[in-house]
Design an enzyme around this catalytic site. Structure first.
Site, PDB file in Angstrom:
ATOM      1  N   ARG A 132       0.854  -1.188   0.000  1.00 20.25           N
ATOM      2  CA  ARG A 132       0.000   0.000   0.000  1.00 20.25           C
ATOM      3  C   ARG A 132       0.893   1.242   0.000  1.00 20.25           C
ATOM      4  O   ARG A 132       2.110   1.136   0.102  1.00 20.25           O
ATOM      5  CB  ARG A 132      -0.943  -0.001   1.195  1.00 20.25           C
ATOM      6  CG  ARG A 132      -0.231   0.002   2.528  1.00 20.25           C
ATOM      7  CD  ARG A 132      -1.197   0.078   3.709  1.00 20.25           C
ATOM      8  NE  ARG A 132      -0.494  -0.179   4.953  1.00 20.25           N
ATOM      9  CZ  ARG A 132      -1.062  -0.197   6.144  1.00 20.25           C
ATOM     10  NH1 ARG A 132      -2.345   0.003   6.269  1.00 20.25           N
ATOM     11  NH2 ARG A 132      -0.354  -0.428   7.223  1.00 20.25           N
ATOM     12  N   ASN A 170      -4.289   8.253   5.103  1.00 16.30           N
ATOM     13  CA  ASN A 170      -4.166   7.391   6.274  1.00 16.30           C
ATOM     14  C   ASN A 170      -2.693   7.271   6.614  1.00 16.30           C
ATOM     15  O   ASN A 170      -1.885   6.919   5.753  1.00 16.30           O
ATOM     16  CB  ASN A 170      -4.725   5.991   5.997  1.00 16.30           C
ATOM     17  CG  ASN A 170      -4.838   5.162   7.270  1.00 16.30           C
ATOM     18  OD1 ASN A 170      -5.628   5.480   8.148  1.00 16.30           O
ATOM     19  ND2 ASN A 170      -4.019   4.119   7.384  1.00 16.30           N
ATOM     20  N   GLU A 171      -2.358   7.600   7.839  1.00 18.89           N
ATOM     21  CA  GLU A 171      -0.964   7.485   8.274  1.00 18.89           C
ATOM     22  C   GLU A 171      -0.005   7.895   7.155  1.00 18.89           C
ATOM     23  O   GLU A 171       0.823   7.090   6.708  1.00 18.89           O
ATOM     24  CB  GLU A 171      -0.659   6.075   8.761  1.00 18.89           C
ATOM     25  CG  GLU A 171      -1.311   5.734  10.074  1.00 18.89           C
ATOM     26  CD  GLU A 171      -0.807   4.413  10.664  1.00 18.89           C
ATOM     27  OE1 GLU A 171      -0.163   3.636   9.935  1.00 18.89           O
ATOM     28  OE2 GLU A 171      -1.061   4.174  11.848  1.00 18.89           O
ATOM     29  N   GLU A 329      -6.657   4.788  16.164  1.00 23.54           N
ATOM     30  CA  GLU A 329      -6.400   3.341  16.113  1.00 23.54           C
ATOM     31  C   GLU A 329      -5.618   2.926  17.346  1.00 23.54           C
ATOM     32  O   GLU A 329      -4.704   3.632  17.783  1.00 23.54           O
ATOM     33  CB  GLU A 329      -5.516   2.975  14.918  1.00 23.54           C
ATOM     34  CG  GLU A 329      -6.115   3.163  13.568  1.00 23.54           C
ATOM     35  CD  GLU A 329      -5.119   2.750  12.469  1.00 23.54           C
ATOM     36  OE1 GLU A 329      -4.142   2.036  12.765  1.00 23.54           O
ATOM     37  OE2 GLU A 329      -5.324   3.162  11.321  1.00 23.54           O
ATOM     38  N   TRP A 337       2.615  -7.001  13.021  1.00 21.38           N
ATOM     39  CA  TRP A 337       3.798  -6.497  12.302  1.00 21.38           C
ATOM     40  C   TRP A 337       5.076  -6.516  13.108  1.00 21.38           C
ATOM     41  O   TRP A 337       6.081  -5.969  12.676  1.00 21.38           O
ATOM     42  CB  TRP A 337       3.515  -5.094  11.772  1.00 21.38           C
ATOM     43  CG  TRP A 337       2.747  -4.190  12.684  1.00 21.38           C
ATOM     44  CD1 TRP A 337       1.405  -3.947  12.630  1.00 21.38           C
ATOM     45  CD2 TRP A 337       3.242  -3.406  13.783  1.00 21.38           C
ATOM     46  NE1 TRP A 337       1.028  -3.068  13.629  1.00 21.38           N
ATOM     47  CE2 TRP A 337       2.135  -2.722  14.352  1.00 21.38           C
ATOM     48  CE3 TRP A 337       4.499  -3.222  14.353  1.00 21.38           C
ATOM     49  CZ2 TRP A 337       2.252  -1.870  15.453  1.00 21.38           C
ATOM     50  CZ3 TRP A 337       4.624  -2.374  15.441  1.00 21.38           C
ATOM     51  CH2 TRP A 337       3.515  -1.711  15.973  1.00 21.38           C
ATOM     52  N   GLU A 377      -3.173  -8.498   7.074  1.00 17.95           N
ATOM     53  CA  GLU A 377      -3.445  -8.186   8.483  1.00 17.95           C
ATOM     54  C   GLU A 377      -4.433  -9.159   9.119  1.00 17.95           C
ATOM     55  O   GLU A 377      -5.085  -8.830  10.107  1.00 17.95           O
ATOM     56  CB  GLU A 377      -3.922  -6.735   8.603  1.00 17.95           C
ATOM     57  CG  GLU A 377      -2.796  -5.798   8.198  1.00 17.95           C
ATOM     58  CD  GLU A 377      -3.120  -4.329   8.301  1.00 17.95           C
ATOM     59  OE1 GLU A 377      -2.209  -3.549   8.594  1.00 17.95           O
ATOM     60  OE2 GLU A 377      -4.282  -3.974   8.053  1.00 17.95           O
ATOM     61  N   LYS A 378      -4.513 -10.365   8.551  1.00 18.94           N
ATOM     62  CA  LYS A 378      -5.522 -11.302   9.065  1.00 18.94           C
ATOM     63  C   LYS A 378      -5.217 -11.774  10.485  1.00 18.94           C
ATOM     64  O   LYS A 378      -6.110 -12.192  11.205  1.00 18.94           O
ATOM     65  CB  LYS A 378      -5.707 -12.489   8.122  1.00 18.94           C
ATOM     66  CG  LYS A 378      -4.479 -13.341   7.884  1.00 18.94           C
ATOM     67  CD  LYS A 378      -4.792 -14.418   6.847  1.00 18.94           C
ATOM     68  CE  LYS A 378      -3.608 -15.328   6.598  1.00 18.94           C
ATOM     69  NZ  LYS A 378      -2.435 -14.599   6.070  1.00 18.94           N
ATOM     70  N   HIS A 380      -4.021  -9.694  12.786  1.00 17.64           N
ATOM     71  CA  HIS A 380      -4.091  -8.512  13.652  1.00 17.64           C
ATOM     72  C   HIS A 380      -5.408  -8.570  14.420  1.00 17.64           C
ATOM     73  O   HIS A 380      -6.464  -8.793  13.831  1.00 17.64           O
ATOM     74  CB  HIS A 380      -4.045  -7.254  12.788  1.00 17.64           C
ATOM     75  CG  HIS A 380      -3.767  -5.992  13.541  1.00 17.64           C
ATOM     76  ND1 HIS A 380      -4.646  -5.458  14.460  1.00 17.64           N
ATOM     77  CD2 HIS A 380      -2.706  -5.145  13.505  1.00 17.64           C
ATOM     78  CE1 HIS A 380      -4.128  -4.337  14.945  1.00 17.64           C
ATOM     79  NE2 HIS A 380      -2.954  -4.129  14.386  1.00 17.64           N
TER      80      HIS A 380
HETATM   81  C1  GAL Z   1      -1.832   1.207  10.969  1.00 16.49           C
HETATM   82  C2  GAL Z   1      -2.720   1.412   9.771  1.00 16.49           C
HETATM   83  C3  GAL Z   1      -3.861   0.423   9.720  1.00 16.49           C
HETATM   84  C4  GAL Z   1      -3.371  -0.940  10.066  1.00 16.49           C
HETATM   85  C5  GAL Z   1      -2.745  -0.916  11.437  1.00 16.49           C
HETATM   86  C6  GAL Z   1      -2.246  -2.258  11.909  1.00 16.49           C
HETATM   87  O1  GAL Z   1      -0.528   1.518  10.634  1.00 16.49           O
HETATM   88  O2  GAL Z   1      -3.246   2.707   9.713  1.00 16.49           O
HETATM   89  O3  GAL Z   1      -4.418   0.447   8.420  1.00 16.49           O
HETATM   90  O4  GAL Z   1      -2.434  -1.345   9.119  1.00 16.49           O
HETATM   91  O5  GAL Z   1      -1.638  -0.060  11.422  1.00 16.49           O
HETATM   92  O6  GAL Z   1      -1.601  -2.161  13.150  1.00 16.49           O
END
Ligand code: GAL
Length: 712
Positions: A132, A170-171, A329, A337, A377-378, A380
């Site tokens: 992304r 986003n970020e 978030e 990650w 991200e499954k 997460h």
């Molecule tokens: C952020 C991001 C989200 C998601 C999240 C996972 O960096 O804005 O889309 O990836 O981390 O921790």
């Protein structure tokens, strides 16, 4: 001080604060929700989602963050149908929408048609589509497409009553902060021209007579691509500034496109202000351009977690200038990650949310609502985990919804974080400069020293505020200046004025060393603050363990031990008092060298701490000096408890107590208990003093907290 190039772009006016308003007919509540990605699920799941959201007390979701390929499946073909249906479903069930501009991840067709939008790394490699944020911040082509998306979304949803805020990108910069493409190069040249005016001013700022780097025109400026040696530090620092500014420029273009159509809806974007991860974005500068600021925060595994959260949340309050901000978030449990993705311990989820709330967040959101079944991200965590609603996480999510609702009813909205008497200054740009590969040691990581000071204060029972260097700190009693390496005359003057008027300025090693162009202040360190601190340093003494026999620590005569770094203080002012010296073998040349120096200045004073002590030894070294420093009245007897207070305009106080340890801790609880999680709030103390708030003795277990209200 000599006259050195002083270009400060920091004097900005800030946007008036604007907050997402509740849906028609509803009152303001603490916002609660998360990222919602309905495009990953069939329609039937949307129905269940909304039912569960209502059950959990969710009142807002962030939508369409990564939805470009659905909204514009092919160039110029717009399809809002999925989001029309979802927004209507959400809104008609009382759930507001923070609608994204959907530009964080371009669709595959765009990169295929325009590979010139793809970012390039310093070695010339392309970042291809497949993850992304594969776009260049300075690409005019990408900007054209992205702004087209913003305009279409804004036009389409301008009258939608359920959209209460815009979520820009986003970020920004999470994956595309540093781009070395030709677009970036051209934009960097222009940025330098705007900042400096003449190429000679650039030459002076970057010290280009070193290694024959002198330039005669702006088109000789190159982004710092791969080089066969050490890159120019001034240029590297400016490239970092430029990279942050280039993204800000892009973000503001999105904001302006949206605002032109929907001026009534506030815009935000989610920052990544952390106390642990160095950031390449100057968020304090960005904060000036947002209607309200938002943050994404992910927990640091292990013992530092709560402190790190508090550090970064306090910094957010500083960036927000003490106005409400949104936690956009965080996670209900594990992320995906890290090399090892630890789960959150029981109680931590609510504790973390309320800690952000304590530090000024009037909205608590998660990444994400429903845990993805596929994709990167499954694994997460989410509010609805793979296991479904019959799960501990979802039960905790529902409990939290009730707690936030109770706190709204108790009047928390409208209260603001009570200022601490102690401010720890934070300067992103100094961190960038100290990341250069040729500084005296690579151990000068951005957050280490400020974070150690925050923890040391907490160990003394003082909840210090973390304040951006250009923020509001002049109204405090004590200001800590930890590794604020870059210092212009303006900041040095402000610190001197502060001390002159009676304040205490605590200055550490590696502060006030260079001007804002990273040119050293001459005549002995810390050149910008020699008169204030009353010390003169001729050399540094970094420490390590990479060669046999090198100095790896230094003992102080107050019982503390320094690691990593010490100054060789050669002179102290006549009126200075050396509080502590090193005790070392004679051969080292450090025996008897001043380590900690107190210096009166005007009605106030400075304390110079010329070495890295770490939190425990900072706290230990401060203890005998509390009276001298004006800290004596601030220490609390239970430093195991983190105490944060929010105050309403009518004087009502909301007192948040968090257990910082892994043991049960007894706590004095003031006023009426509103929330007790993993805690026994105790019973009213026998002797209540007339006129004083009722006090109970409670016990807070690990990961526990108590929130109480003290009416004025
Ligand atoms: C952020 C991001 C989200 C998601 C999240 C996972 O960096 O804005 O889309 O990836 O981390 O921790």
């Amino acid at each position: 001080m000599t006259d050195q190039t002083q270009t400060s772009q920091k004097q900005q006016t800030r946007q008036p604060w604007r907050w997402p308003q509740p849906l028609a007919g509803k009152n303001s509540r603490i916002w609660y929700g998360g990222d919602y990605n309905p495009e990953q699920w069939p329609r039937e799941v949307w129905q269940e989602d909304v039912r569960l959201m209502k059950q959990a007390g969710v009142n807002i979701v962030s939508l369409a963050i990564f939805s470009w390929s659905r909204l514009e499946p092919a160039e110029g073909q717009w399809d809002f149908s999925l989001f029309d249906e979802v927004i209507d479903l959400l809104g008609s069930n009382g759930i507001a929408v923070d609608l994204a501009t959907a530009t964080a991840s371009p669709p595959m067709w765009l990169a295929k048609a325009h590979p010139e939008i793809l970012p390039i790394d310093e070695d010339g490699r392309t970042f291809w589509p497949g993850a992304r944020q594969n776009w260049r911040p300075t690409s005019p082509v990408y900007r054209r497409y992205a702004l087209e998306m913003c305009r279409h979304l804004a036009e389409h949803y301008k009258d939608n009553p359920y959209v209460v805020a815009w979520h820009l990108g986003n970020e920004y910069g999470c994956h595309n902060l540093y781009d070395y493409s030709d677009d970036a190069n051209a934009a960097f040249q222009k940025w330098c021209e705007e900042r400096y005016g003449t190429i000679d001013a650039v030459n002076k700022a970057w010290g280009t007579d070193f290694w024959s780097q002198r330039m005669t025109s702006f088109d000789q400026i190159l982004v710092p691509r791969h080089v066969n040696g050490f890159p120019n530090p001034g240029k590297l620092l400016d490239f970092k500034r430029f990279s942050s500014d280039a993204l800000l420029d892009f973000c503001k273009a999105e904001r302006d496109a949206i605002e032109a159509v929907t001026p009534d809806k506030p815009c935000t974007t989610n920052f990544m202000v952390s106390g642990a991860i160095a950031t390449g974005i100057d968020y304090d500068r960005w904060g000036a351009d947002m209607d309200f600021v938002s943050n994404d925060h992910y927990f640091t595994p292990g013992d530092d977690h709560l402190s790190e959260l508090a550090f970064s949340a306090s910094l957010m309050d500083g960036i927000a200038r003490n106005k409400p901000w949104l936690l956009m978030e965080h996670s209900t449990s594990a992320v995906n990650w890290r090399p090892v993705n630890y789960r959150q311990e029981p109680g931590a989820m609510l504790r973390d949310s309320l800690a952000h709330l304590a530090f000024g967040a009037d909205g608590i959101l998660y990444f994400q609502w429903r845990q993805s079944q596929a994709g990167a991200e499954k694994f997460h965590s989410a509010m609805v985990p793979h296991a479904g609603a019959d799960s501990q996480i979802f039960r905790d999510v529902c409990d939290q919804g009730r707690v936030l609702s109770d706190l709204t009813d108790a009047g928390v909205l409208g209260s603001r974080v009570e200022s601490s008497k102690v401010a720890i200054l934070f300067d992103n740009e100094s961190g960038w400069a100290l990341q250069h590969p040729t500084v005296p040691t690579q151990k000068l990581a951005q957050f280490t020293e400020p974070f150690s000071w925050w923890k040391a204060m907490a160990d003394l029972g003082i909840t210090a505020d973390v304040v951006p260097v250009d923020g509001k700190w002049q109204d405090r009693g004590v200001v800590v200046v930890p590794n604020v390496y870059l210092m212009d005359e303006g900041l040095a003057d402000r610190l001197r004025d502060f001390a002159r008027e009676g304040g205490t300025v605590i200055v550490t090693y590696m502060s006030g060393i260079a001007d804002r162009s990273d040119r050293i202040w001459l005549g002995g360190y810390p050149g910008a603050l020699r008169d204030l601190t009353g010390v003169r340093v001729e050399e540094f003494s970094p420490m390590g363990d990479d060669f046999p026999g090198v100095p790896d620590h230094l003992d102080l005569d107050n019982g503390a031990t320094a690691h990593d770094f010490a100054d060789v203080v050669t002179d102290t002012a006549d009126d200075a008092r050396v509080v502590s010296r090193y005790t070392a073998d004679k051969a080292s040349g450090m025996d008897g060298v001043p380590a900690i120096v107190l210096h009166p200045y005007g009605k106030g004073r400075s304390l110079y701490v010329g070495c890295r002590l770490g939190d425990t030894d900072i706290a230990g070294s401060l203890k005998p000096l509390l009276g001298d420093l004006g800290l004596a009245g601030l220490v609390r007897s239970t430093p195991q408890i983190l105490r944060v207070v929010r105050v309403s305009p009518d004087g009502t106080k909301f007192v948040f107590l968090f257990n910082r340890t892994r043991e049960a801790v007894s706590a004095r609880v003031e006023g009426e208990v509103l929330v007790a999680s993993q805690a026994d709030a105790g019973t009213a103390a026998a002797a209540q003093v007339a006129g004083e708030p009722e006090t109970t003795e409670g016990t807070i277990f690990p990961a526990g907290l108590i929130v109480s209200r003290v009416d004025d």
